[in-house]
Enzyme design. Structure first.
Site, PDB file in Angstrom:
ATOM      1  N   ASN A   1    -110.459  18.670  57.038  1.00  0.00           N
ATOM      2  CA  ASN A   1    -111.380  17.545  57.206  1.00  0.00           C
ATOM      3  C   ASN A   1    -111.635  17.400  58.703  1.00  0.00           C
ATOM      4  OD1 ASN A   1    -112.666  15.082  57.324  1.00  0.00           O
ATOM      5  ND2 ASN A   1    -110.901  13.888  56.629  1.00  0.00           N
TER       6      ASN A   1
ATOM      7  N   LYS B   1    -113.694  15.527  60.189  1.00  0.00           N
ATOM      8  CA  LYS B   1    -114.081  14.155  60.573  1.00  0.00           C
ATOM      9  C   LYS B   1    -115.294  14.210  61.514  1.00  0.00           C
ATOM     10  CE  LYS B   1    -109.395  12.729  59.606  1.00  0.00           C
ATOM     11  NZ  LYS B   1    -108.306  11.793  59.827  1.00  0.00           N
TER      12      LYS B   1
ATOM     13  N   HIS C   1    -111.972   8.568  51.493  1.00  0.00           N
ATOM     14  CA  HIS C   1    -110.966   8.759  52.539  1.00  0.00           C
ATOM     15  C   HIS C   1    -110.548   7.388  53.081  1.00  0.00           C
ATOM     16  CE1 HIS C   1    -109.175   9.780  56.392  1.00  0.00           C
ATOM     17  NE2 HIS C   1    -108.927  10.964  55.862  1.00  0.00           N
TER      18      HIS C   1
ATOM     19  N   GLU D   1    -110.188   6.279  55.914  1.00  0.00           N
ATOM     20  CA  GLU D   1    -111.022   5.761  57.016  1.00  0.00           C
ATOM     21  C   GLU D   1    -112.289   5.109  56.471  1.00  0.00           C
ATOM     22  OE1 GLU D   1    -110.989   9.437  59.188  1.00  0.00           O
ATOM     23  OE2 GLU D   1    -108.873   9.087  59.657  1.00  0.00           O
TER      24      GLU D   1
ATOM     25  N   GLU E   1    -102.797  10.597  50.530  1.00  0.00           N
ATOM     26  CA  GLU E   1    -102.678  10.488  51.982  1.00  0.00           C
ATOM     27  C   GLU E   1    -102.115   9.119  52.342  1.00  0.00           C
ATOM     28  OE1 GLU E   1    -105.533  13.383  54.076  1.00  0.00           O
ATOM     29  OE2 GLU E   1    -106.656  11.563  53.678  1.00  0.00           O
TER      30      GLU E   1
ATOM     31  N   GLY F   1    -102.972  11.067  61.234  1.00  0.00           N
ATOM     32  CA  GLY F   1    -103.231  11.112  62.670  1.00  0.00           C
ATOM     33  C   GLY F   1    -102.120  10.500  63.511  1.00  0.00           C
TER      34      GLY F   1
ATOM     35  N   SER G   1    -100.825  14.279  58.838  1.00  0.00           N
ATOM     36  CA  SER G   1    -100.056  15.021  59.847  1.00  0.00           C
ATOM     37  C   SER G   1     -99.443  16.319  59.306  1.00  0.00           C
ATOM     38  CB  SER G   1     -98.984  14.119  60.476  1.00  0.00           C
ATOM     39  OG  SER G   1     -99.594  13.007  61.119  1.00  0.00           O
TER      40      SER G   1
HETATM   41  P1  PGA Z   1    -104.321  14.255  59.959  1.00  0.00           P
HETATM   42  O1  PGA Z   1    -105.506  13.692  59.019  1.00  0.00           O
HETATM   43  O2  PGA Z   1    -103.973  15.620  59.441  1.00  0.00           O
HETATM   44  O3  PGA Z   1    -104.929  14.300  61.334  1.00  0.00           O
HETATM   45  O4  PGA Z   1    -103.201  13.300  59.854  1.00  0.00           O
HETATM   46  C1  PGA Z   1    -105.491  13.883  57.636  1.00  0.00           C
HETATM   47  C2  PGA Z   1    -106.715  13.259  57.008  1.00  0.00           C
HETATM   48  O5  PGA Z   1    -107.130  12.179  57.456  1.00  0.00           O
HETATM   49  O6  PGA Z   1    -107.296  13.815  56.051  1.00  0.00           O
END
Ligand code: PGA
Length: 255
Positions: free
Chosen positions: A12, A14, A99, A101, A171, A177, A217
């Site tokens: 992803n 983003k 997601h 976010e 997730e 992140g 992560s």
């Molecule tokens: P990350 O993000 O691997 O940077 O933690 C995962 C995601 O948001 O899909």
């Protein structure tokens, strides 16, 4: 690794990568994973790079294209939105929905995500539906309740056939992140809980076929252990998917 379900590892990206940067990343990645056959590999660039990346992976046998979001509507007066039919023009096969976010910043609800999932299936796109609890919810002992509500709400109305063609990404919001990964046991427990919900909503056979990715992560050094869990069927990778080497290493370490 001998898994019950075929692994699916998606990147992803983003809101990152210009077209030139996207092309450079995907060209390097194509070379790096050329010999990997055991995993479904998906890259999810921003909308603006879908066309170029689509052309770049035309010859690749093992990298598929995904989008990061789409509208629940098929066409019309929805300024700024992109529909499934538009994604199909670029041979997009997967679409990330709900997601955390988008749940947080765009206030996406489970009901909206379910409508998007239905629209994706109507266009033969495979949704990757994201669920996950916040730290406060986990610490408050609400994890199972939150996951149950999200799973039931975001997948409401799907047929068994559609469910099998849907990927779930677990997730935990506190692991995205942040560099904090769920322990392999925490990931396995949450995945098993989600699969049990699917068995209740659909049936045991359907639940066993659904692939559940872990996200939050994921890095080259923790991928193997996470993937070794029986109910972890892949990964949704953010930060570590922005660089071809780390994403390729996650993929290679997972098989
Ligand atoms: P990350 O993000 O691997 O940077 O933690 C995962 C995601 O948001 O899909």
């Amino acid at each position: 690794m001998n898994k019950e379900r075929r692994l699916i590892i998606a990147g992803n990206w983003k809101m990152n990568k210009t077209v030139a940067e996207a092309l450079s990343l995907v060209e390097d990645l194509t070379r790096a994973v050329a010999s990997v056959k055991e995993v479904d590999i998906v890259v999810c660039p921003p909308f603006t790079a879908l066309e170029s990346v689509s052309r770049a992976i035309l010859e690749s046998k093992n990298i598929k294209l995904g989008a990061q979001n789409m509208s629940e509507n098929h066409f019309g007066a929805f300024t700024g939105e992109i529909c499934a039919g538009m994604l199909k023009e670029f041979s997009v096969r997967y679409v990330i929905l709900g997601h955390s976010e988008r749940r947080q910043f765009q206030k996406e609800s489970d009901a909206l995500i379910a409508r998007k999932a239905a629209a994706a299936h109507a266009a033969s796109l495979k949704p990757i539906v994201c669920v996950g609890e916040t730290l406060a919810e986990r610490e408050g002992g609400q994890m199972e309740q939150v996951l149950e509500t999200q799973v039931r709400g975001s997948l409401a109305g799907l047929t068994k056939e559609q469910m099998v063609e849907t990927v779930i990404a677990y997730e935990p919001v506190w692991a995205i992140g942040t560099g904090k990964t769920a322990t392999t046991q925490q990931a396995q427990d949450a995945h098993a809980f989600i699969r049990a919900q699917l068995a209740k909503m659909f049936d045991e056979a359907t639940a066993r076929k659904v692939r559940i990715q872990y996200g939050g992560s994921v890095k080259p050094n923790n991928a193997q252990e996470l993937m070794s869990q029986p109910d972890v069927d892949g990964a949704l990778v953010g930060g570590a998917a922005l660089e071809s080497r780390s994403f390729a290493d996650i993929i290679k370490n997972s098989v």
